[in-house]
Write a protein that holds these residues in place. Structure first.
Motif, short mmCIF file in Angstrom:
data_model
loop_
_atom_site.label_atom_id
_atom_site.label_comp_id
_atom_site.label_asym_id
_atom_site.label_seq_id
_atom_site.Cartn_x
_atom_site.Cartn_y
_atom_site.Cartn_z
N LEU A 54 0.84 -1.16 0.03
CA LEU A 54 -0.01 -0.11 -0.04
C LEU A 54 0.90 1.15 -0.01
N TYR A 55 0.43 2.32 -0.98
CA TYR A 55 1.26 3.58 -0.91
C TYR A 55 0.44 4.73 -0.85
N ASP A 56 0.91 5.63 -0.33
CA ASP A 56 0.14 7.10 -0.39
C ASP A 56 1.00 7.77 -1.49
N TRP A 57 0.26 7.75 -2.75
CA TRP A 57 0.89 8.22 -4.01
C TRP A 57 1.01 9.60 -3.90
N GLN A 58 0.03 10.32 -3.26
CA GLN A 58 0.25 11.84 -3.11
C GLN A 58 1.57 12.15 -2.57
N VAL A 59 2.08 11.63 -1.45
CA VAL A 59 3.36 11.93 -0.96
C VAL A 59 4.38 11.17 -1.25
N ASP A 60 4.00 10.07 -1.85
CA ASP A 60 5.18 9.24 -2.34
C ASP A 60 4.98 8.81 -3.84
N PRO A 61 4.99 9.57 -4.81
CA PRO A 61 4.80 9.32 -5.91
C PRO A 61 5.50 8.16 -6.66
N ALA A 62 6.86 8.05 -6.27
CA ALA A 62 7.53 6.96 -6.60
C ALA A 62 7.37 5.47 -6.24
N LEU A 63 6.47 5.40 -5.01
CA LEU A 63 5.77 4.21 -4.60
C LEU A 63 7.08 3.46 -3.73
N THR A 64 7.60 4.08 -2.95
CA THR A 64 8.86 3.43 -2.25
C THR A 64 8.53 3.06 -0.79
N ARG A 65 7.33 3.56 -0.27
CA ARG A 65 7.33 3.16 1.11
C ARG A 65 6.08 2.39 1.15
N ASN A 66 6.11 1.17 1.70
CA ASN A 66 4.92 0.26 1.94
C ASN A 66 4.11 0.58 3.14
N LEU A 67 3.08 1.14 3.25
CA LEU A 67 2.32 1.22 4.41
C LEU A 67 1.33 0.19 4.83
N ALA A 68 1.34 -0.69 4.16
CA ALA A 68 0.32 -1.75 4.42
C ALA A 68 0.19 -2.31 5.96
N ALA A 69 1.61 -2.37 6.73
CA ALA A 69 1.52 -2.65 8.00
C ALA A 69 1.15 -1.51 8.86
N LEU A 70 1.57 -0.42 8.67
CA LEU A 70 0.88 0.77 9.30
C LEU A 70 -0.53 1.21 9.10
N ARG A 71 -0.98 0.95 7.82
CA ARG A 71 -2.57 1.15 7.72
C ARG A 71 -3.14 -0.16 7.30
N PRO A 72 -3.50 -1.06 8.09
CA PRO A 72 -4.02 -2.34 7.59
C PRO A 72 -5.45 -2.15 7.42
N GLU A 73 -6.22 -1.20 8.06
CA GLU A 73 -7.65 -1.14 7.49
C GLU A 73 -7.98 -0.62 6.14
N VAL A 74 -6.82 0.33 5.80
CA VAL A 74 -7.12 0.75 4.31
C VAL A 74 -6.62 -0.41 3.50
N ALA A 75 -5.39 -0.82 3.74
CA ALA A 75 -5.06 -2.08 3.03
C ALA A 75 -5.95 -2.96 2.75
N ALA A 76 -6.77 -3.59 3.78
CA ALA A 76 -7.65 -4.39 3.69
C ALA A 76 -9.14 -4.04 3.00
N GLU A 77 -9.42 -2.85 3.35
CA GLU A 77 -10.39 -2.16 2.17
C GLU A 77 -10.20 -2.11 1.07
N LEU A 78 -8.97 -1.78 0.28
CA LEU A 78 -8.60 -1.51 -1.02
C LEU A 78 -8.47 -2.90 -1.76
N THR A 79 -8.10 -3.87 -0.87
CA THR A 79 -7.44 -5.41 -1.37
C THR A 79 -8.99 -5.98 -1.64
N GLY A 80 -10.21 -5.67 -0.93
CA GLY A 80 -11.33 -6.24 -1.23
C GLY A 80 -11.96 -5.69 -2.44
N ARG A 81 -11.75 -4.37 -2.58
CA ARG A 81 -12.18 -3.70 -3.75
C ARG A 81 -11.41 -4.28 -5.01
N LEU A 82 -10.19 -4.52 -4.95
CA LEU A 82 -9.44 -5.02 -6.08
C LEU A 82 -10.13 -6.55 -6.43
N PHE A 83 -10.30 -7.34 -5.29
CA PHE A 83 -10.77 -8.64 -5.65
C PHE A 83 -12.06 -8.47 -6.07
#
Length: 542
Positions: A480-509
């Motif tokens: 998971l990346y916050d592309w607005q502040v990290d456009p190069a997608l270098t910092r994985n936030l999945a462990a820091l924001r698990p609720e966002v990662a879970a919600e977007l994973t569900g939408r992707l699925f």
């Protein structure tokens, strides 16, 4: 290497041998509105000056937008492959719905129930044609995959085509034949792309475009699709384009085309080669721009420009060397945003334009409904996209659209732990037709399809976040990346924001499960066929 070819072509022009120019204006029944849809091969949005590139790579497009157009600076394809993207634009359907997911998918994968833009416009009385250079070929530009065109003036594809192209390495052949007489005498060669070399093919292709526009200008209204492949890997565009944005003192292996290993991950020590390759690519973008300008000039000369909606987009983007990696090209194991961001421009859209530059996120699936609404025609139900007319008119500033995407064919098999399959030479083959003759095209090993489909890397991009999903041999890697502040997608936030990662994973699925061949097992996407991973297993890494 390039100057003699260009010089010889110029000499041919001076002798009056180069292709004709339609001097007459269209004086027939043309009332419009007309549509010209231009696809650009491997076109990265951020390399066009109209979208902010610091060098002047697209002055013709810049001028066209200033005179009456709009550019969308955050436009996205849904696949990093040509066939899937073109058919998506023509159907407003994701690839799992239209079936054409790679250049190796035969016509039997096409879903005829989906309405295609050419057929819709044909039914509304438009004369419809498609005219392409060497990369817009019969693999998908045909009556089964894209029905509705009155004429398919397209290239061949396959081994026969490539054998013909060998002759292009002899500049004397091009010097003597790249003219009107030569185009007729060697039409098969030039239809195959003029040798996969823009120095020879652009002139021939322009003559065909001009002829078709002159003929279409005598119809009541028309829809013309074009395809320019100038920036195709490995970026070998002729003089003067290869030198426009490169170092004149450079004399390495990438002088005229990118020849360095495109799969190298590390960038340090390769800075000069990276700059050269990026400069070559920028030069090819400027050649694209000149070709778009040629189309606009021809419309103007024929008196058709004010009655014609000109739409320009890329089929997909391109990975180029940068500070993080030397990789370039595209691959089914790469998920860089650069491979999916494309230009999207509407010229003379027949509605008031609020702003010439729109930063809102838009997508390939939105192009077809936008064209139909701009023409005042009904938009069929069930499309995956939405019309962008509110953004053009200024009735909305943002449509808050999510972007879904997936990778295409793994030209280079993914490295462990990612899911992959054997190299191309082991998963494609020739076929014979009903009469036993060998077809000069390639087809996928159908026993590998389920594994190939599951191995696609996928992503969802929202107004703030991008979530990537990379299949592994025993599950998947989610980031998971916050592309607005990290456009190069270098910092994985999945462990820091698990609720966002879970919600977007569900939408992707939910999006991915529109594919009837996929299901979910143990929390991961899985092939519906439980034995899929037992077939088409790649050899162990050395």
């Amino acid at each position: 290497l390039r100057r003699p070819v260009a010089g010889a072509a110029a000499l041919a022009g001076a002798l009056g041998l180069v292709g004709w120019h339609a001097s007459e204006r269209a004086t027939g029944l043309n009332e419009g509105p007309n549509v010209v849809l231009i696809f650009l091969e491997s076109a990265r949005s951020d390399f066009f000056s109209i979208n902010g590139y610091p060098a002047l790579t697209s002055p013709r497009l810049d001028r066209l937008v200033a005179e009456g157009g709009v550019t969308f600076t955050d436009a996205w394809s849904h696949a990093n492959s040509t066939v899937a993207s073109v058919v998506t634009v023509m159907t407003s359907a994701y690839a799992y719905r239209h079936g054409m997911r790679s250049m190796f998918h035969g016509e039997e994968f096409a879903r005829p129930a989906l309405r295609r833009l050419p057929a819709l416009l044909h039914d509304q009385g438009f004369a419809t044609r498609v005219v392409t250079d060497w990369d817009g070929d019969v693999t998908y530009m045909n009556e089964r995959v894209l029905p509705g065109f009155d004429r398919y003036d397209v290239a061949e594809f396959g081994m026969i085509s490539y054998v013909k192209q060998i002759y292009s390495q002899h500049f004397l052949f091009l010097a003597l034949t790249d003219n009107r007489l030569g185009h007729r005498a060697f039409s098969t060669f030039y239809r195959a792309g003029g040798g996969y070399t823009p120095a020879g093919s652009d002139l021939y292709y322009r003559a065909r475009i001009e002829q078709n526009l002159a003929e279409l200008g005598r119809t009541r209204r028309f829809f013309l699709t074009l395809f320019f492949a100038d920036p195709h890997f490995n970026y070998r565009c002729g003089y003067p384009y290869y030198g426009r944005f490169t170092d004149p003192d450079y004399e390495g292996p990438n002088k005229y085309q990118a020849m360095s290993n495109p799969t190298v991950d590390t960038a340090p020590g390769r800075e000069r080669e990276a700059r050269q390759i990026r400069g070559l690519y920028a030069g090819c973008v400027s050649e694209l721009d000149d070709n778009i300008g040629f189309v606009a000039d021809t419309l103007r000369r024929l008196g058709l420009d004010r009655r014609t909606l000109l739409v320009v987009t890329g089929d997909h983007g391109e990975r180029l060397p940068d500070r993080s990696s030397f990789r370039y090209g595209r691959n089914g194991a790469w998920l860089d945003p650069d491979q999916f961001q494309v230009p999207l421009v509407f010229i003379h859209p027949r509605v008031p334009i609020a702003q010439p530059v729109v930063a809102a996120t838009v997508r390939h699936v939105d192009i077809m409904p936008t064209i139909l609404e701009l023409l005042g025609l009904p938009v069929p139900p069930g499309l995956d996209g939405t019309s962008l007319v509110p953004l053009i008119r200024g009735a909305a500033r943002d449509l808050h659209l999510d972007v879904f995407g997936e990778t295409g064919f793994q030209w280079v098999p993914a490295k462990p732990p990612y899911l992959s399959y054997p190299p191309m030479t082991e998963v494609i083959s020739f076929r014979r037709d009903e009469g036993g003759a060998l077809l000069p095209r390639y087809f996928l090993d159908r026993s590998c399809l389920a594994r190939m489909n599951l191995a696609r890397h996928r992503f969802i991009r929202t107004g703030r976040y991008e979530l990537t999903y990379r299949p592994t041999v025993d599950g998947a890697e989610v980031a998971l990346y916050d592309w607005q502040v990290d456009p190069a997608l270098t910092r994985n936030l999945a462990a820091l924001r698990p609720e966002v990662a879970a919600e977007l994973t569900g939408r992707l699925f939910r999006w991915a499960l529109g594919d009837p061949e996929l299901t979910v097992r143990q929390g991961w996407l899985a092939a519906r066929d439980p034995d899929a991973l037992l077939r088409c297993v790649p050899p162990p890494p050395r």
